[in-house]
Design an enzyme around this catalytic site. Sequence first.
Site, PDB file in Angstrom:
ATOM      1  N   CYS B 165     130.461  11.289  -3.184  1.00  0.00           N
ATOM      2  CA  CYS B 165     129.627  10.106  -2.948  1.00  0.00           C
ATOM      3  C   CYS B 165     128.669  10.280  -1.766  1.00  0.00           C
ATOM      4  O   CYS B 165     127.703   9.535  -1.642  1.00  0.00           O
ATOM      5  CB  CYS B 165     130.508   8.893  -2.690  1.00  0.00           C
ATOM      6  SG  CYS B 165     132.030   8.900  -3.620  1.00  0.00           S
ATOM      7  N   HIS B 303     127.784   1.291   1.533  1.00  0.00           N
ATOM      8  CA  HIS B 303     128.303   2.150   0.464  1.00  0.00           C
ATOM      9  C   HIS B 303     129.068   1.278  -0.536  1.00  0.00           C
ATOM     10  O   HIS B 303     128.881   1.417  -1.741  1.00  0.00           O
ATOM     11  CB  HIS B 303     129.214   3.231   1.041  1.00  0.00           C
ATOM     12  CG  HIS B 303     129.741   4.175   0.001  1.00  0.00           C
ATOM     13  ND1 HIS B 303     128.907   4.892  -0.821  1.00  0.00           N
ATOM     14  CD2 HIS B 303     131.005   4.529  -0.359  1.00  0.00           C
ATOM     15  CE1 HIS B 303     129.627   5.641  -1.645  1.00  0.00           C
ATOM     16  NE2 HIS B 303     130.907   5.429  -1.394  1.00  0.00           N
ATOM     17  N   HIS B 337     128.573   3.236  -9.669  1.00  0.00           N
ATOM     18  CA  HIS B 337     128.601   4.278  -8.640  1.00  0.00           C
ATOM     19  C   HIS B 337     127.957   5.534  -9.224  1.00  0.00           C
ATOM     20  O   HIS B 337     128.568   6.246 -10.013  1.00  0.00           O
ATOM     21  CB  HIS B 337     130.051   4.553  -8.236  1.00  0.00           C
ATOM     22  CG  HIS B 337     130.180   5.380  -7.001  1.00  0.00           C
ATOM     23  ND1 HIS B 337     129.226   6.296  -6.607  1.00  0.00           N
ATOM     24  CD2 HIS B 337     131.161   5.436  -6.066  1.00  0.00           C
ATOM     25  CE1 HIS B 337     129.618   6.865  -5.487  1.00  0.00           C
ATOM     26  NE2 HIS B 337     130.780   6.367  -5.133  1.00  0.00           N
TER      27      HIS B 337
END
Lengths: 86, 411
Positions: B165, B303, B337
């Site tokens: 990520c 995030h 995501h």
Amino acid sequence: MTDQEIIELIDTTLVNEFELNIDEMIPSAVLKDDLGLDSLDRVDMVIVLEKAFNFKMSEEETIRAIRTLGDIHNFVINKNRKLGKI
Amino acid sequence: MQAARVVVTGMGSISPFGRGVDTLVESLFSMKSAVVNVPALAGFGGLRTRVAALVPQTDPREIPRKHRRSMSPMSMYATLACQEALGQSEPPGKYFVNGRMGVIIGSTVGSPIVTEEFFEGFLANHSIEGMRATTFFQIMIHSCASNVAQALGINGRILAPSSACSTSCQAIGYGFEMIAFGKQDAVLCGGADEFHPLSAATFDIMSAASVRYNDTPHLTPRPFDAGRDGVVCSEGSGILLLESLDSAKRRGAPILAEIVGFATCSDTSNIADPNSDSMEACMRQALEDAGIGADRIDYVNAHATGTIQGDIAEAEALNRVFGDNVPVSSLKGHLGHTMAACGALETIASIAMINKGAIVPTLNLDNIDPLCKNIRHVREVEQLSIGTFAKNNFALGGVNTSIVIRRYEYD
């Protein structure tokens, strides 16, 4: 298979794999310069032709000498003869 | 040595909303969700999640076969996004040939789709017969970076950070430092990933994937919401063209924003669990790198993926650094995501927010988790002049990243 059927199968197999134009598929076409097939493509060319004709080509010494589409036609026709498929 | 100033002169996006930065930004401001039910996921035993956000199919033939043959979907996404990023700028001409333009693009793993195809034959037949010469080039971890360089003729530095990520946040940060240090004049920075059931499975087996909204996919993920139940995996590519200010001025490139600070650090407390102390440290380091105090930050793009623990830890860290008055939002509710692409796609959207003078709110944030109430959530489109924003990404493996970006004032 007749020689003509073999040639047609080779040409359509390569046209489909490498997104070539069927009009480009003339025996004198040089693989690298005219059809744009480089060393990576030659490896994949053998794989798709092996699959299309159901025989091994990659261990043949004479495959290294192939320069033109006509060379491939002859190679596969001769291979088929040797295997008694014609 | 005086570090060079680094600006953004182009942006490109392939997202679950489709092609282009404009499509991405319009969809976000319209509060659309790209998350859908994916019936094929039901075919995997043990996999509970059935949701994902997928890039709409494009015609791969727009990339010439010569370049496409070594690309999996993620490299195609990256190439198309790079083309957009370069197109936004005046043609960078000389950078293509003099080694002063580089590529920093990473992915979470090498192509899982092509890897699966390869092992399907390899494991069944214990043979490499039929293996294509181009397979390796699609699977290698630097596939996106190399393929972009090959397709676009970029002959400077190549780097392929891989930190899940945090990948593209690191790519932007490392590009920023490379240009600031004078080693490159311009770098295409970002990340790309392609969806595969294994991505969803990775989160599912850790009970970190969303599983309760399979029939109402647009309601998940739910960053900071009390009803959140985990990540929704997605795919795409985000690319920013970073460039030295001198270079951008010299060639009259449009300047979209300026990168002013970056930090990345390793959270050694646990390889999987988020840790607010380490997140806080990362944000403070980024501010220090930018040479500004927390009071100068007008907006934070979080995030916040919609996991139980991650959102709480980030909210805690944000509260300690910025208090409870700086607007915060997450774009995961819209996009899911996008993994290695998320840092870049969300940075692109945040830069668009600067230029629009408005903030995209967090989607699906209906009922704020009491443990996430310690920050100021943006819950509807807010008009706000953003001078400087911070962007966070935190990754499995304990990789934290923060970037600080500001509006470029023409001088």
